[in-house]
Design a protein around this motif. Structure first.
Motif, mmCIF file in Angstrom:
data_model
loop_
_atom_site.group_PDB
_atom_site.id
_atom_site.type_symbol
_atom_site.label_atom_id
_atom_site.label_comp_id
_atom_site.label_asym_id
_atom_site.label_seq_id
_atom_site.Cartn_x
_atom_site.Cartn_y
_atom_site.Cartn_z
ATOM 1 N N VAL A 1 10.864 5.213 1.392
ATOM 2 C CA VAL A 1 9.896 4.359 0.713
ATOM 3 C C VAL A 1 10.656 3.490 -0.278
ATOM 4 N N GLU A 2 10.467 2.200 -0.195
ATOM 5 C CA GLU A 2 11.150 1.271 -1.079
ATOM 6 C C GLU A 2 10.142 0.575 -1.983
ATOM 7 N N LEU A 3 10.582 0.285 -3.195
ATOM 8 C CA LEU A 3 9.727 -0.387 -4.162
ATOM 9 C C LEU A 3 10.254 -1.783 -4.433
ATOM 10 N N ASN A 4 9.371 -2.748 -4.319
ATOM 11 C CA ASN A 4 9.709 -4.106 -4.689
ATOM 12 C C ASN A 4 9.546 -4.217 -6.201
ATOM 13 N N GLU A 5 10.655 -4.306 -6.910
ATOM 14 C CA GLU A 5 10.615 -4.240 -8.373
ATOM 15 C C GLU A 5 10.043 -5.496 -9.010
ATOM 16 N N ILE A 6 9.744 -6.502 -8.209
ATOM 17 C CA ILE A 6 9.119 -7.724 -8.733
ATOM 18 C C ILE A 6 7.595 -7.643 -8.592
ATOM 19 N N THR A 7 7.153 -7.283 -7.383
ATOM 20 C CA THR A 7 5.703 -7.234 -7.132
ATOM 21 C C THR A 7 5.099 -5.865 -7.427
ATOM 22 N N GLY A 8 5.938 -4.821 -7.439
ATOM 23 C CA GLY A 8 5.412 -3.478 -7.640
ATOM 24 C C GLY A 8 4.818 -2.897 -6.374
ATOM 25 N N GLU A 9 5.044 -3.533 -5.246
ATOM 26 C CA GLU A 9 4.507 -3.041 -3.980
ATOM 27 C C GLU A 9 5.500 -2.090 -3.311
ATOM 28 N N PHE A 10 4.955 -1.132 -2.566
ATOM 29 C CA PHE A 10 5.777 -0.167 -1.826
ATOM 30 C C PHE A 10 5.704 -0.470 -0.327
ATOM 31 N N GLN A 11 6.849 -0.343 0.319
ATOM 32 C CA GLN A 11 6.900 -0.438 1.789
ATOM 33 C C GLN A 11 7.552 0.829 2.332
ATOM 34 N N VAL A 12 7.002 1.286 3.467
ATOM 35 C CA VAL A 12 7.559 2.455 4.132
ATOM 36 C C VAL A 12 8.395 1.984 5.319
ATOM 37 N N TYR A 13 9.632 2.478 5.390
ATOM 38 C CA TYR A 13 10.516 2.108 6.491
ATOM 39 C C TYR A 13 10.886 3.356 7.275
ATOM 40 N N GLY A 14 10.823 3.211 8.615
ATOM 41 C CA GLY A 14 11.250 4.290 9.489
ATOM 42 C C GLY A 14 12.621 3.966 10.064
ATOM 43 N N GLN A 15 13.463 4.970 10.170
ATOM 44 C CA GLN A 15 14.807 4.766 10.713
ATOM 45 C C GLN A 15 14.811 5.114 12.209
ATOM 46 N N ASN B 1 7.964 9.677 -0.594
ATOM 47 C CA ASN B 1 8.498 10.160 0.688
ATOM 48 C C ASN B 1 7.799 11.447 1.099
ATOM 49 N N THR B 2 7.655 12.360 0.130
ATOM 50 C CA THR B 2 6.978 13.630 0.397
ATOM 51 C C THR B 2 5.512 13.380 0.728
ATOM 52 N N ALA B 3 4.860 12.492 -0.029
ATOM 53 C CA ALA B 3 3.435 12.207 0.184
ATOM 54 C C ALA B 3 3.198 11.594 1.559
#
Length: 354
Positions: free
Chosen positions: A47-61, A32-34
């Protein structure tokens, strides 16, 4: 990012005991800071982590509105309905805004967090290990000497021997093996600090425990220690078994046990004193190797008057008062030493004045 990250986190949890969830939370916070640092947005992001694939997605509110006033904070109701059919005005919805090059930033940040957490875990484990070893004698190799502080390699960490913990008559060199007594372990942001001493009275106590089986087994008890490191020490001992000579057990066959300790302390003289509940006997014993004619004690003042033979006066007092000073420290009594002739003179003067 890939599944390799998740596998690495699982391995760290197994091998180092660092909870996977704690690592993931720390990585999320760092990402989040980065993201804000690299993309300079004022938008609320997560920032959310997909614990299966190890991929990160950034979500804006964004807030669902009828009219957009801030494109970073607002989204039209029509657009929101395409993302969420149940969206209503004033709802807050998450919209993926992962940048195309965010994977490189995420990988670098995750690596930094994992390395930092590993360091913290290592420091914590070392602190716990050496905290449990407070009061033990350890052996290490002198690694370096900085500002008169001797730094000793203890394996997983370094021990610090401050000038006050060193024996003034000893010389320390890099590469030299030394024993020391761990008397304190402190934790700090830089990691644990393990303080080691060769001058501490308890170092002498632990050496006797290691060298004399009767002390280790609890058959002989160390009652008190008075020490001037590098010069002379007195140690009082008491046998809990009438069949065991407390002093003899500490001296050992042909003096081998106490001699091993004297050798470890590079020639420091050690007087082994037999403890007695009778303060007069204890004080007389404590002034060894001097002979004592008699002792008179004042229980209230905790003072003792001691008379020794004339030829034993200098021995009783010791060089620069060392023997008398150590005896007083060992027994906890203030000791005034006089020779027989000095005592007779005082008595004669008292007789004349009366």
């Amino acid at each position: 990012m890939s599944n390799e990250l998740m596998q690495a986190l699982v391995e760290l949890e197994k091998e180092r005991g660092i909870p996977k969830e704690a690592l993931i939370d720390a990585i999320r916070t760092a990402l989040n800071t980065a993201y804000k640092k690299n993309y300079g947005t004022s938008q609320n992001v997560s920032v959310e982590l997909n614990e299966i694939t190890g991929e990160f997605q950034v979500y804006g509110q964004k807030r669902v509105v009828e009219e957009v006033k801030d494109k970073f904070q607002d989204i039209l109701l029509e657009e929101a309905l395409e993302l969420d059919p149940d969206a209503k005005t004033d709802d807050i919805i998450n919209i993926e805004i992962t940048p195309s090059n965010f994977g490189r930033i995420a990988a670098q940040t995750a690596k930094q967090v994992v390395v930092q957490k590993l360091r913290e875990a290592e420091r914590s484990m070392i602190f716990e290990e050496f905290s449990e070893r407070e009061g033990e004698v350890v052996t290490g190799v002198i690694q370096r000497i900085e500002s008169k502080i001797v730094i000793i390699n203890l394996g997983r960490t370094e021990g610090l021997m401050l000038p006050s913990d060193q024996i003034a008559t000893e010389r320390y060199e890099v590469g030299q093996r030394v024993k020391g007594y761990i008397y304190e372990v402190k934790n700090s942001s830089k990691g644990p600090s393990v303080f080691v001493s060769r001058s501490h009275p308890n170092f002498l106590k632990r050496l006797f425990e290691l060298e004399v089986p009767e002390i280790y087994e609890g058959l002989v008890e160390i009652k008190s220690i008075a020490r001037e490191a590098g010069a002379r020490s007195k140690i009082s001992v008491h046998s809990l078994d009438d069949k065991i000579d407390s002093v003899g057990a500490c001296v050992g066959p042909r003096g081998i046990r106490v001699q091993n300790i004297v050798t470890e302390l590079n020639g420091e003289k050690i007087d082994i004193i037999k403890y007695s509940k009778d303060p007069e006997k204890f004080i007389a014993n404590a002034l060894s190797p001097s002979k004592v004619v008699w002792v008179a004690v004042d229980e209230e003042e905790k003072k003792a008057q001691v008379v020794v033979p004339d030829y034993q006066l200098s021995l009783a007092i010791g060089k620069e008062g060392q023997n008398a000073r150590l005896a007083a420290k060992l027994t906890g009594w203030k000791i005034d030493i006089k020779s027989e002739s000095q005592m007779e003179e005082e008595q004669d003067q008292d007789g004349e004045s009366s």
